[in-house]
Design a protein around this motif. Structure first.
Motif, short mmCIF file in Angstrom:
data_model
loop_
_atom_site.label_atom_id
_atom_site.label_comp_id
_atom_site.label_asym_id
_atom_site.label_seq_id
_atom_site.Cartn_x
_atom_site.Cartn_y
_atom_site.Cartn_z
N VAL A 260 23.34 33.81 -72.12
CA VAL A 260 22.09 33.95 -71.35
C VAL A 260 22.22 33.21 -70.01
CG1 VAL A 260 19.60 33.50 -71.36
CG2 VAL A 260 20.76 34.11 -73.49
N GLY B 184 13.95 24.10 -87.28
CA GLY B 184 14.72 22.93 -86.89
C GLY B 184 14.85 21.92 -88.04
N THR C 96 12.70 29.30 -89.49
CA THR C 96 13.70 28.43 -88.88
C THR C 96 12.97 27.58 -87.85
OG1 THR C 96 15.83 28.36 -87.72
CG2 THR C 96 14.45 30.27 -87.25
N ARG D 121 22.05 18.18 -89.63
CA ARG D 121 21.91 19.56 -90.13
C ARG D 121 22.19 19.62 -91.62
NH1 ARG D 121 21.96 23.57 -85.89
NH2 ARG D 121 22.04 22.46 -83.92
N LEU E 95 14.83 36.44 -80.83
CA LEU E 95 13.76 35.48 -80.52
C LEU E 95 13.29 35.70 -79.08
CD1 LEU E 95 15.18 32.32 -82.34
CD2 LEU E 95 13.21 33.70 -83.03
N ASN F 208 26.42 35.03 -85.90
CA ASN F 208 25.92 35.42 -84.58
C ASN F 208 27.08 35.51 -83.61
OD1 ASN F 208 22.75 34.96 -84.78
ND2 ASN F 208 23.72 33.22 -85.82
N GLN F 209 27.05 36.55 -82.78
CA GLN F 209 27.93 36.54 -81.61
C GLN F 209 27.12 35.93 -80.48
OE1 GLN F 209 31.21 39.04 -80.40
NE2 GLN F 209 29.66 40.28 -79.39
N LEU F 210 27.74 35.03 -79.74
CA LEU F 210 26.99 34.41 -78.64
C LEU F 210 26.34 35.47 -77.75
CD1 LEU F 210 26.28 31.88 -76.85
CD2 LEU F 210 28.32 32.50 -75.51
N VAL F 211 25.04 35.31 -77.50
CA VAL F 211 24.38 36.08 -76.45
C VAL F 211 24.39 35.16 -75.24
CG1 VAL F 211 22.25 37.25 -75.76
CG2 VAL F 211 22.90 37.21 -78.19
N PRO G 16 18.62 29.80 -74.82
CA PRO G 16 17.70 30.07 -73.71
C PRO G 16 16.37 29.34 -73.84
CG PRO G 16 17.89 32.00 -75.18
CD PRO G 16 18.89 30.99 -75.66
N ASP H 28 26.14 26.14 -86.96
CA ASP H 28 26.49 26.64 -85.62
C ASP H 28 27.98 26.78 -85.33
OD1 ASP H 28 24.03 27.37 -84.72
OD2 ASP H 28 23.67 25.58 -83.53
N TYR I 73 24.02 27.04 -75.95
CA TYR I 73 23.87 28.50 -76.01
C TYR I 73 22.42 28.95 -75.84
CZ TYR I 73 22.78 26.71 -80.66
OH TYR I 73 22.26 25.97 -81.69
N ALA J 70 10.91 28.82 -84.56
CA ALA J 70 10.17 27.93 -83.66
C ALA J 70 11.16 27.09 -82.86
CB ALA J 70 9.23 27.03 -84.46
N ALA J 71 10.92 27.01 -81.57
CA ALA J 71 11.80 26.24 -80.68
C ALA J 71 11.39 24.77 -80.72
CB ALA J 71 11.72 26.81 -79.27
N TRP J 72 11.61 24.19 -81.85
CA TRP J 72 11.36 22.76 -82.05
C TRP J 72 12.67 22.07 -82.38
CZ3 TRP J 72 7.21 24.44 -86.03
CH2 TRP J 72 5.94 24.48 -85.42
N ARG K 56 21.59 16.21 -81.48
CA ARG K 56 21.48 16.05 -82.94
C ARG K 56 22.88 16.13 -83.54
NH1 ARG K 56 18.43 21.41 -84.91
NH2 ARG K 56 17.04 20.70 -83.29
N1 SAM Z 1 15.04 25.32 -83.10
C1 SAM Z 1 15.50 25.58 -84.40
C2 SAM Z 1 16.93 25.14 -84.60
O1 SAM Z 1 17.69 25.13 -83.65
O2 SAM Z 1 17.30 24.82 -85.73
C3 SAM Z 1 15.36 27.01 -84.84
C4 SAM Z 1 15.57 28.14 -83.83
S1 SAM Z 1 17.22 28.30 -83.19
C5 SAM Z 1 16.96 29.42 -81.85
C6 SAM Z 1 18.06 29.23 -84.47
C7 SAM Z 1 19.51 29.59 -84.24
O3 SAM Z 1 19.61 30.67 -83.33
C8 SAM Z 1 20.44 28.57 -83.66
O4 SAM Z 1 20.87 27.62 -84.60
C9 SAM Z 1 21.61 29.43 -83.21
O5 SAM Z 1 22.55 29.56 -84.25
C10 SAM Z 1 20.95 30.78 -82.92
N2 SAM Z 1 20.99 31.08 -81.48
C11 SAM Z 1 20.21 30.55 -80.53
N3 SAM Z 1 20.54 31.02 -79.31
C12 SAM Z 1 21.57 31.88 -79.50
C13 SAM Z 1 22.36 32.67 -78.62
N4 SAM Z 1 22.18 32.65 -77.31
N5 SAM Z 1 23.32 33.45 -79.16
C14 SAM Z 1 23.53 33.47 -80.49
N6 SAM Z 1 22.81 32.73 -81.36
C15 SAM Z 1 21.86 31.94 -80.88
#
Ligand code: SAM
Ligand code: DTB
Ligand code: SF4
Length: 368
Positions: free
Chosen positions: A251, A156, A154, A197, A315, A246-249, A85, A179, A83, A124-126, A192
């Protein structure tokens, strides 16, 4: 700057004249899949009525917690979440950026506070932070906390000692989502494990941080799998204090780019079931609001959502305009919750005249 009375949020503190009945809804961690699915399968009105009844027994139905999200380290992530981006392997147009400086984050946190947020969430995108990243994030957390905002991060998967160091820096919440249902997880993420988690969530709890943990719906899962996500959340050793739904965005460039949109009423059902399963948790109507009707959002608030992300960006993707959300709050007579019970309380004077209304500072129109 928000025009407090004509344009800003109404804010609230717990008001003595508004009794909030606390019923003894049992807090359970042994939900079966059939029980959760049976809730999903209720007639819509029956489900939403039950959820609202639980909601008002434990929460003020007219108050919403308002958080602002900032990506402090964007893109270039090595993981393969279908999901996302920010995964480097998908061509989504997101530019990778290194960890932001404290001062830049602070400027954004001040603006969020001035606009009415009470919590500042940093993403953070880690895959997870390295040991050397933690002191830098800790300095950011400390600075944001000193503004009187609640803090959430958040980052990771956490390594040994990370959660404690973040807690010591003043972190209030750690967001880490499971998730989706355990049996659907393998369709979405391969880099992972589910157990990874759960391990991070355990570290978060053990450090005394509040847990923010939820998931995404609308990724092509079945209703039974949506029930599985909520069952897994409710059966964690402790219900997360915050549960983002969250509703899926969808992308462009991600594997889920063309995923068919979930029926909005099914999304409302997910909020309602989360509310019933975890009565004391704050359920967040999280990503996906920009794609959602105001009327659907109103139904979500009625069904038990008590928190939103506020600000024009999540984000990397869009969120409703601040003005639109402020108008929505006015139309629904919702008030933004203040931080209470903490030193450095968020002051609401730019949002709402303290002198107005009943004198309790709750923003109601009753005479003092
Ligand atoms: N990188 C870290 C991680 O994944 O744990 C933290 C940031 S990550 C972007 C945080 C959360 O954002 C994801 O676990 C997911 O649930 C949510 N997320 C990311 N992209 C998304 C999307 N396109 N639509 C909805 N939720 C999203
Ligand atoms: C959560 O459950 N949702 C937020 C927050 N926690 C970090 C993230 C939503 C991200 C939506 C896609 C994006 O903007 O990149
Ligand atoms: Fe990376 Fe987090 Fe996105 Fe997964 S959700 S690709 S771990 S930033």
């Amino acid at each position: 700057m928000v025009d407090s009375l004509s344009g800003g949020f109404h804010t609230r503190r717990p008001s003595p004249h508004e009794a909030i009945a606390v019923t003894d809804t049992p807090i359970r961690h042994d939900w079966t899949r059939d029980e959760v699915l049976a809730l999903f399968d209720l007639p819509f009105n029956e489900l939403v009525y039950r959820a609202h009844t639980v909601h008002r027994a434990h929460h003020d139905p007219n108050a919403v917690q308002v958080s602002t999200l900032l990506s402090i380290k964007t893109g270039g992530c090595p993981e393969d979440c279908a999901y996302c981006p920010q995964a480097a392997r998908y061509d989504t147009g997101v530019q990778a950026q290194k960890l932001m400086d404290v001062d830049d984050v602070l400027a954004r946190a001040k603006a969020a506070k001035a606009a009415g947020a009470s919590r500042f969430c940093m993403g953070a995108a880690w895959r997870g932070p390295k040991d050397r990243d933690i002191p830098k994030v800790a300095a950011i957390v400390r600075a944001v906390k000193d503004l009187g905002l609640e803090t959430c991060a958040t980052l990771g998967l956490l390594g040994d000692g990370h959660a404690q160091q973040l807690k010591d820096a003043g972190l209030d919440y750690y967001n880490h989502n499971i998730d989706t249902a355990p049996e659907f997880y393998g369709e979405i993420i391969h880099t992972r494990e589910y157990q990874d988690r759960l391990d991070t969530l355990e570290q978060v709890r053990d450090a005394g941080l509040k847990t923010c943990c939820g998931g995404i719906v609308g990724m092509g899962e079945t209703r039974a799998q949506r029930a599985g996500l909520l069952q897994a959340l409710a059966n964690l050793p402790a219900h997360p204090e915050s549960v983002p739904i969250n509703q899926l965005v969808a992308v462009p460039g991600t594997p889920l780019a063309n995923q068919e949109k979930l029926d909005p009423f099914e999304f409302v059902r997910a909020i309602a079931v989360a509310r019933i399963l975890m009565p004391r948790s704050v359920v967040r109507l999280s990503a996906g609001r920009q794609q959602m009707d105001d009327a659907v959002q109103a139904l979500c608030f009625f069904a038990g959502a008590g928190s939103i992300f506020y600000g024009e960006k999540l984000l990397t993707t869009g969120n409703p305009d601040v003005e639109h959300d402020q108008a929505l709050f006015r139309r629904l007579d919702l008030r933004a919750m203040e931080v209470v019970e903490q030193p450095g309380t968020v002051h609401a004077d730019i949002l709402e005249s303290e002198a107005a209304g009943c004198g309790h500072g709750c923003g109601c129109s009753a005479a003092a």
